[in-house]
Scaffold this motif. Structure first.
Motif, short mmCIF file in Angstrom:
data_model
loop_
_atom_site.label_atom_id
_atom_site.label_comp_id
_atom_site.label_asym_id
_atom_site.label_seq_id
_atom_site.Cartn_x
_atom_site.Cartn_y
_atom_site.Cartn_z
N MET A 1 0.81 -1.20 0.00
CA MET A 1 0.00 0.00 0.00
C MET A 1 0.86 1.27 0.00
O MET A 1 0.33 2.34 -0.21
CB MET A 1 -0.93 0.00 1.20
CG MET A 1 -1.94 -1.14 1.21
SD MET A 1 -3.13 -1.06 -0.12
CE MET A 1 -4.47 -0.26 0.66
N ARG A 2 2.12 1.13 0.22
CA ARG A 2 3.00 2.31 0.27
C ARG A 2 3.14 2.99 -1.09
O ARG A 2 3.49 4.16 -1.16
CB ARG A 2 4.38 1.92 0.78
CG ARG A 2 4.38 1.55 2.22
CD ARG A 2 5.76 1.24 2.70
NE ARG A 2 5.68 0.69 4.05
CZ ARG A 2 6.72 0.42 4.77
NH1 ARG A 2 7.93 0.60 4.29
NH2 ARG A 2 6.57 -0.07 5.98
N LEU A 4 0.81 3.81 -3.03
CA LEU A 4 -0.40 4.59 -3.31
C LEU A 4 -0.27 6.01 -2.80
O LEU A 4 0.25 6.25 -1.72
CB LEU A 4 -1.61 3.93 -2.67
CG LEU A 4 -1.94 2.51 -3.13
CD1 LEU A 4 -3.09 1.95 -2.31
CD2 LEU A 4 -2.28 2.49 -4.62
N LYS A 5 -0.79 6.96 -3.59
CA LYS A 5 -0.85 8.36 -3.15
C LYS A 5 -2.03 8.59 -2.22
O LYS A 5 -1.98 9.46 -1.36
CB LYS A 5 -0.99 9.31 -4.35
CG LYS A 5 0.24 9.37 -5.23
CD LYS A 5 0.24 10.57 -6.15
CE LYS A 5 -0.94 10.62 -7.09
NZ LYS A 5 -0.83 11.69 -8.10
N GLN A 6 -3.10 7.83 -2.44
CA GLN A 6 -4.28 7.95 -1.60
C GLN A 6 -5.05 6.64 -1.63
O GLN A 6 -4.77 5.77 -2.45
CB GLN A 6 -5.17 9.11 -2.04
CG GLN A 6 -5.72 8.99 -3.45
CD GLN A 6 -6.64 10.15 -3.78
OE1 GLN A 6 -7.64 10.37 -3.08
NE2 GLN A 6 -6.30 10.90 -4.81
N CYS A 7 -6.01 6.51 -0.76
CA CYS A 7 -6.79 5.30 -0.66
C CYS A 7 -7.64 5.12 -1.92
O CYS A 7 -8.45 5.99 -2.25
CB CYS A 7 -7.70 5.36 0.57
SG CYS A 7 -8.86 3.98 0.67
N PRO A 8 -7.46 4.02 -2.66
CA PRO A 8 -8.22 3.83 -3.89
C PRO A 8 -9.71 3.62 -3.65
O PRO A 8 -10.53 3.99 -4.49
CB PRO A 8 -7.58 2.60 -4.53
CG PRO A 8 -6.81 1.93 -3.46
CD PRO A 8 -6.47 2.96 -2.44
N ILE A 9 -10.08 3.08 -2.51
CA ILE A 9 -11.50 2.91 -2.21
C ILE A 9 -12.14 4.29 -2.01
O ILE A 9 -13.20 4.59 -2.57
CB ILE A 9 -11.70 2.02 -0.96
CG1 ILE A 9 -11.23 0.60 -1.26
CG2 ILE A 9 -13.17 2.03 -0.51
CD1 ILE A 9 -11.14 -0.30 -0.05
N ASN A 10 -11.49 5.13 -1.25
CA ASN A 10 -12.00 6.49 -1.04
C ASN A 10 -12.08 7.25 -2.37
O ASN A 10 -13.05 7.96 -2.62
CB ASN A 10 -11.12 7.23 -0.03
CG ASN A 10 -11.70 8.58 0.32
OD1 ASN A 10 -12.87 8.70 0.64
ND2 ASN A 10 -10.88 9.60 0.24
N TYR A 11 -11.08 7.08 -3.21
CA TYR A 11 -11.08 7.79 -4.50
C TYR A 11 -12.26 7.34 -5.36
O TYR A 11 -12.95 8.16 -5.98
CB TYR A 11 -9.76 7.59 -5.25
CG TYR A 11 -9.67 8.49 -6.45
CD1 TYR A 11 -9.35 9.83 -6.30
CD2 TYR A 11 -9.94 8.01 -7.72
CE1 TYR A 11 -9.29 10.68 -7.39
CE2 TYR A 11 -9.89 8.85 -8.82
CZ TYR A 11 -9.56 10.18 -8.65
OH TYR A 11 -9.52 11.02 -9.73
N THR A 12 -12.54 6.03 -5.36
CA THR A 12 -13.68 5.53 -6.12
C THR A 12 -14.97 6.15 -5.59
O THR A 12 -15.83 6.58 -6.37
CB THR A 12 -13.75 3.99 -6.05
OG1 THR A 12 -12.56 3.45 -6.62
CG2 THR A 12 -14.95 3.46 -6.81
N GLN A 14 -15.25 9.01 -4.16
CA GLN A 14 -15.29 10.42 -4.57
C GLN A 14 -15.90 10.55 -5.97
O GLN A 14 -16.58 11.53 -6.27
CB GLN A 14 -13.89 11.03 -4.55
CG GLN A 14 -13.35 11.25 -3.17
CD GLN A 14 -11.91 11.73 -3.20
OE1 GLN A 14 -11.45 12.33 -4.17
NE2 GLN A 14 -11.18 11.48 -2.13
#
Length: 121
Positions: A1-2, A4-12, A14
């Motif tokens: 997970m390191r 990643l710039k941001q959480c992909p679940i949260n981005y989805t 958004q």
């Protein structure tokens, strides 16, 4: 997970988590809706919000808008491949409710499979 710039679940969320976005996608995937007025059948949606959501979905690459010249001008909306990649996710959301909360979502109160739901259409 390191990596990643941001959480992909949260981005989805958004992208698809605003009120009515998922329901617009549902209506396109399951009911074949393509025209603005068809989406107004979504409970609680108004024309201004629908217009905003369709524009956001277009900006995010989920929807394509096609304008047909004529009088009056006809506009249709289509889901992109990117949006269709979410179909298994929507299927799982639907399956979760019909299996775990059938009393609330199924008319007969009985659990269903995806096959049960799709053969009813």
């Amino acid at each position: 997970m390191r990596q990643l710039k941001q959480c992909p679940i949260n981005y989805t969320f958004q992208i698809i988590g605003k009120k009515f976005t998922i329901l617009i996608m549902r209506n396109m995937m399951l009911f074949g809706h393509k025209h603005f007025n068809e989406f107004l059948t979504i409970e609680g949606i108004n024309p201004k919000t629908l217009s905003q959501r369709l524009k956001e979905m277009q900006k995010n690459g989920l929807v394509e808008r096609k304008v047909y010249p004529g009088t009056p001008v006809m506009i249709e909306y289509f889901l992109t491949e990117r949006a269709m990649a979410l179909k298994p996710v929507l299927d799982q959301l639907m399956l979760f409710s019909v299996q775990h909360y059938p009393q609330e979502v199924c008319k007969d109160g009985m659990p269903k499979t995806l096959e049960d739901l799709y053969k009813q259409q």
